[in-house]
Design a protein around this motif. Structure first.
Motif, short mmCIF file in Angstrom:
data_model
loop_
_atom_site.label_atom_id
_atom_site.label_comp_id
_atom_site.label_asym_id
_atom_site.label_seq_id
_atom_site.Cartn_x
_atom_site.Cartn_y
_atom_site.Cartn_z
N SER A 167 -8.04 -87.94 62.24
CA SER A 167 -8.93 -87.11 62.82
C SER A 167 -8.32 -86.52 64.35
O SER A 167 -8.46 -86.81 65.75
N GLY A 168 -9.11 -85.20 64.94
CA GLY A 168 -9.11 -84.44 65.52
C GLY A 168 -7.99 -83.18 65.85
O GLY A 168 -8.37 -82.24 66.42
N TRP A 169 -7.36 -83.45 64.62
CA TRP A 169 -5.72 -82.28 64.38
C TRP A 169 -6.88 -80.80 64.61
O TRP A 169 -6.22 -79.79 65.39
N MET A 202 1.93 -88.70 72.96
CA MET A 202 1.02 -86.96 73.69
C MET A 202 -0.06 -86.21 72.57
O MET A 202 -0.74 -86.27 73.17
N GLN A 203 0.91 -85.82 71.25
CA GLN A 203 0.11 -85.51 70.12
C GLN A 203 -1.72 -86.51 69.68
O GLN A 203 -2.23 -86.09 69.63
N GLY A 207 -7.08 -87.51 69.83
CA GLY A 207 -8.65 -88.18 70.75
C GLY A 207 -8.92 -87.89 71.19
O GLY A 207 -10.55 -87.76 71.76
N ALA A 208 -8.24 -87.24 72.19
CA ALA A 208 -9.03 -86.21 73.13
C ALA A 208 -9.90 -85.12 73.37
O ALA A 208 -11.04 -85.11 73.31
N VAL A 209 -9.80 -84.53 72.48
CA VAL A 209 -10.65 -83.71 71.21
C VAL A 209 -12.15 -84.50 70.78
O VAL A 209 -13.36 -83.75 71.29
N GLN A 254 -17.26 -84.88 80.51
CA GLN A 254 -16.46 -85.14 80.65
C GLN A 254 -15.04 -84.69 81.09
O GLN A 254 -13.61 -85.52 80.95
N LEU A 255 -15.27 -83.50 80.43
CA LEU A 255 -13.79 -82.85 80.22
C LEU A 255 -12.34 -83.28 81.74
O LEU A 255 -11.03 -83.13 81.38
N ASN A 256 -12.73 -82.84 82.63
CA ASN A 256 -12.01 -83.09 83.39
C ASN A 256 -11.30 -83.93 83.70
O ASN A 256 -10.29 -84.50 83.95
#
Length: 444
Positions: A204-206, A411-412, A417-419, A428-430
């Protein structure tokens, strides 16, 4: 942690006299006149690949023993660890291609493939994607592209868009600014412009990474994109930050996406576009790779019929955000590499690059398969949408493979997860990007 190898059933079970080779899966040396192939294609995709190899089996009298499993990467890793790989295997990502080539586990295809033939049939961008650096650091052909997908597209239902909106959307050389004015106007009028779904089990997230990749590529250009993929451009650089922010202007803005962020996080990517075909539609635009057409054709219209390409869904190119991003396409593809150098394996991998092999899969209605072989006639595609996709891909001179698929696996996964974290907490983007930079440094 040891992963249990899943039980997989080969399409053709080759009975071996030697008990060591009677295990399930496709690792181990093949019998004479047999090629073992491991891939991630199951269901309709498996049927498409079997259609490709049927002509090869008839022409060469060689049996292809194919094992299809969605866990192909784990199976291949286990086979390589045991020193028992298949003859040929699908490589999940260009990153995997590069790692296996550098490690010497992949066999160079330079002598198995005709350089002149590849040049006449495939554009330079596609030929580059088939190459990697070997153990000595020298570039060689290590894979062929069995089928491809175009990711830089936006889908719509021409029947459901108001005439004025349709005219704006399909105007020649549509710019990003024009698209944003159109969608902002739709939202202001109470119409939700975008469909979006980021759910895909453990991956999930891709779909959100596809958005960010397309924005960065079409705003900052291929050179910046390459630096980012290679890990030399920090995630905290202004160009990357801006790509996330532009994505957030759509994904995190109330009224822009059907159901808002909660629905984005919970909706499967394969079902996100279903509301395009509603009456009234729940959303009007869907940014998905060309493979999504296989999902569209499984949906149902109000009449009970399935959506039809050209009539019920069409696409526009992803617009450039700046001059640097013009003329570029983000793509994906299924790469096939050779792990055992046999005459039969060489014959098969060379055959799969030919128009005859490629045509067998792309002719199948609803397959979503696109060939990047320039000698495959566009008339062989079963519908106008797939013909237009193939025309775009074969004409493309500046292609870039999906960025997350080209990054190291750690990294992928962090990117995916970051998305999800960004949609849940955009303020909290930064912090999120600083975290990705830490992963980048450790992965490098």
């Amino acid at each position: 942690m040891t992963r249990t190898r899943p039980w997989t059933v080969p399409v053709v079970v080759v009975l071996m006299l030697v008990a060591a080779f009677a295990l399930p899966g496709c690792g181990g040396p093949a019998a004479a006149g047999t090629v073992t192939v491991l891939g991630s294609w199951t269901g309709d995709e498996q049927s498409g690949f079997l259609a490709m190899i049927r002509g090869f089996e008839q022409k060469y009298g060689v049996r292809v023993d194919y094992t299809g499993t969605r866990d192909a990467s784990a199976v291949l890793a286990s086979d390589l660890k045991d020193g028992n790989p298949p003859d040929l295997a699908v490589l999940a990502t260009p990153g995997e291609l590069g790692q296996d080539a550098a490690a010497g586990t992949l066999v160079s295809l330079d002598t198995a493939l005709s350089s002149a033939g590849l040049t006449s049939q495939y554009g330079p961008g596609w030929r580059k994607l088939m190459r990697a650096a070997g153990p000595s650091g020298t570039s060689h052909y290590y894979a062929v592209i069995v089928k491809a997908a175009l990711k830089s597209v936006i889908w719509y239902d021409p029947r459901n868009l108001p005439a004025s909106d349709l005219a704006q959307l399909t105007a020649p050389h549509l710019t990003w600014a024009q698209l944003m004015r159109l969608t902002s106007g739709m939202a202001a009028g109470g119409t939700t412009p975008w469909c979006m779904g980021l759910e895909d089990s453990s991956s999930s997230g891709w779909p959100g990474t596809d958005w960010i990749e397309d924005i960065l590529l079409h705003r900052s250009g291929p050179q910046v994109y390459d630096q980012w993929v290679a890990g030399t451009l920090p995630w905290t650089s202004p160009l990357v930050v801006r790509a996330w922010q532009v994505f957030g202007q759509i994904a995190n803005t109330p009224g822009q996406v059907r159901g808002g962020t909660e629905a984005e996080l919970l909706t499967s990517y394969g079902q996100a576009g279903q509301p395009l075909f509603g009456s009234p539609p729940g959303c009007y635009l869907d940014h998905e790779g060309s493979f999504i057409t296989a999902f569209y054709m499984q949906d149902k219209l109000g009449s009970g019929a399935h959506p039809q390409p050209g009539t019920d869904y069409r696409f526009i190119p992803f617009p450039a955000l700046a001059a640097a991003g013009q003329g570029t396409e983000e793509v994906a593809g299924d790469l096939l590499g050779m792990f055992r150098d046999t005459t039969a394996a060489r014959e098969l991998i060379a055959y799969l690059t030919t128009p005859q092999a490629q045509e067998a899969w792309i002719r199948r209605p609803g397959s979503g398969a696109i060939s990047v072989n320039r000698l495959v006639p566009l008339g062989d595609y079963p519908d106008p949408v797939s013909r237009n996709l193939a025309d775009t891909l074969t004409r493309a001179t500046n292609v870039r493979f999906d960025a997350s698929d080209s990054m190291p696996e750690v990294m992928q996964n962090a990117f995916y997860g970051a998305v999800l974290e960004y949609l849940d907490n955009p303020g909290q983007l930064n912090v999120i990007l600083r975290g990705l930079d830490q992963v980048r440094k450790s992965a490098g």
